[in-house]
Design a protein around this motif. Structure first.
Motif, PDB file in Angstrom:
ATOM      1  N   VAL A 128      10.264   2.486  -3.389  1.00  0.00           N
ATOM      2  CA  VAL A 128       9.128   2.469  -2.465  1.00  0.00           C
ATOM      3  C   VAL A 128       9.621   2.768  -1.050  1.00  0.00           C
ATOM      4  N   ILE A 129      10.724   2.154  -0.645  1.00  0.00           N
ATOM      5  CA  ILE A 129      11.290   2.370   0.691  1.00  0.00           C
ATOM      6  C   ILE A 129      11.612   3.849   0.904  1.00  0.00           C
ATOM      7  N   LEU A 187       0.875  -1.158   0.000  1.00  0.00           N
ATOM      8  CA  LEU A 187       0.000   0.000   0.000  1.00  0.00           C
ATOM      9  C   LEU A 187       0.917   1.214   0.000  1.00  0.00           C
ATOM     10  N   THR A 188       0.989   1.893  -1.099  1.00  0.00           N
ATOM     11  CA  THR A 188       1.963   2.964  -1.208  1.00  0.00           C
ATOM     12  C   THR A 188       1.394   4.293  -0.772  1.00  0.00           C
ATOM     13  N   SER A 189       2.289   5.165  -0.400  1.00  0.00           N
ATOM     14  CA  SER A 189       1.873   6.522  -0.092  1.00  0.00           C
ATOM     15  C   SER A 189       1.579   7.240  -1.401  1.00  0.00           C
ATOM     16  N   VAL A 190       1.038   8.405  -1.296  1.00  0.00           N
ATOM     17  CA  VAL A 190       0.651   9.167  -2.482  1.00  0.00           C
ATOM     18  C   VAL A 190       1.859   9.471  -3.360  1.00  0.00           C
ATOM     19  N   HIS A 191       3.032   9.594  -2.764  1.00  0.00           N
ATOM     20  CA  HIS A 191       4.215  10.021  -3.505  1.00  0.00           C
ATOM     21  C   HIS A 191       4.933   8.903  -4.268  1.00  0.00           C
ATOM     22  N   ASP A 203       3.401  -0.838   7.274  1.00  0.00           N
ATOM     23  CA  ASP A 203       3.160  -2.124   6.614  1.00  0.00           C
ATOM     24  C   ASP A 203       3.713  -2.126   5.189  1.00  0.00           C
ATOM     25  N   ALA A 204       3.569  -1.017   4.474  1.00  0.00           N
ATOM     26  CA  ALA A 204       4.109  -0.920   3.119  1.00  0.00           C
ATOM     27  C   ALA A 204       5.635  -0.936   3.153  1.00  0.00           C
ATOM     28  N   PHE A 211      15.591  -7.919   5.830  1.00  0.00           N
ATOM     29  CA  PHE A 211      14.574  -8.607   6.624  1.00  0.00           C
ATOM     30  C   PHE A 211      14.485  -7.990   8.020  1.00  0.00           C
ATOM     31  N   THR A 212      15.630  -7.627   8.586  1.00  0.00           N
ATOM     32  CA  THR A 212      15.635  -6.979   9.897  1.00  0.00           C
ATOM     33  C   THR A 212      14.942  -5.621   9.826  1.00  0.00           C
ATOM     34  N   ALA A 213      15.180  -4.871   8.759  1.00  0.00           N
ATOM     35  CA  ALA A 213      14.495  -3.582   8.576  1.00  0.00           C
ATOM     36  C   ALA A 213      12.987  -3.792   8.423  1.00  0.00           C
ATOM     37  N   ALA A 214      12.591  -4.863   7.735  1.00  0.00           N
ATOM     38  CA  ALA A 214      11.164  -5.178   7.593  1.00  0.00           C
ATOM     39  C   ALA A 214      10.543  -5.441   8.961  1.00  0.00           C
TER      40      ALA A 214
END
Length: 170
Positions: free
Chosen positions: A43-44, A14-18, A51-52, A77-80
């Motif tokens: 995306v990051i 689910l992405t932000s508007v940007h 969640d995105a 994975f740790t950042a997730a």
């Protein structure tokens, strides 16, 4: 990397508007790992939703693991997990990388956390059984193989694990 590492790729971001739509598509659906990593990185950089963000890190980690970039995969994975501590797939997939790196203690901890979040996750039970087996914890391994089979009776790898340990199926 032959484990069920790709469970997370079906989760949509689910992405932000940007965030650009094609970056999100690349992060979710690209078969080319370079394209997937590039899309997830974008995306990051552009999203604020936890969640995105977690899913983007996880998808990028999966692509990096496919490329055998295990240190980078572990970092992602740790950042997730930091972005969403309830992301059972992130724990599960990081556990798979630890298992591939022959670090069963770390793998077991991640599979256990994934199961705390999603107790019916049979692949996590199966892989925790493998980690237990690597650690020489026969009874725990047998219990996990049996629990995985109780959830998914056709799980061939669990049946084979029980045979390998000289145990009977449930």
């Amino acid at each position: 990397m032959n484990r069920v590492l790709k469970l997370a790729t079906a989760i949509f971001i689910l992405t932000s508007v940007h965030a650009r739509a094609d970056a999100t598509e690349d992060c979710n659906d690209a078969t080319n790992t370079t394209q997937k990593i590039r899309g997830c990185t974008e995306v990051i950089q552009r999203t604020m939703q936890s969640d995105a963000l977690s899913t983007a890190y996880m998808n990028r980690a999966i692509a990096r693991a496919e490329r055998k970039e295990m240190a980078k995969a572990l970092t992602d994975f740790t950042a997730a997990i930091h972005a969403d501590s309830e992301n059972n797939f992130a724990y599960y997939n990081r556990g798979n990388v630890y298992l591939d790196l022959r670090k069963p203690k770390q793998a077991k901890a991640d599979f256990t956390r994934a199961l705390e979040i999603a107790p019916d996750m049979s692949p996590a039970l199966l892989n925790r059984a493998l980690a237990n087996e690597m650690l020489g914890e026969r009874e725990a391994s047998i219990a996990d193989f049996r629990a995985a089979l109780a959830l998914e009776p056709t799980l061939f790898a669990a049946s084979e694990g029980l045979k390998r340990l000289g145990a009977t199926p449930p």
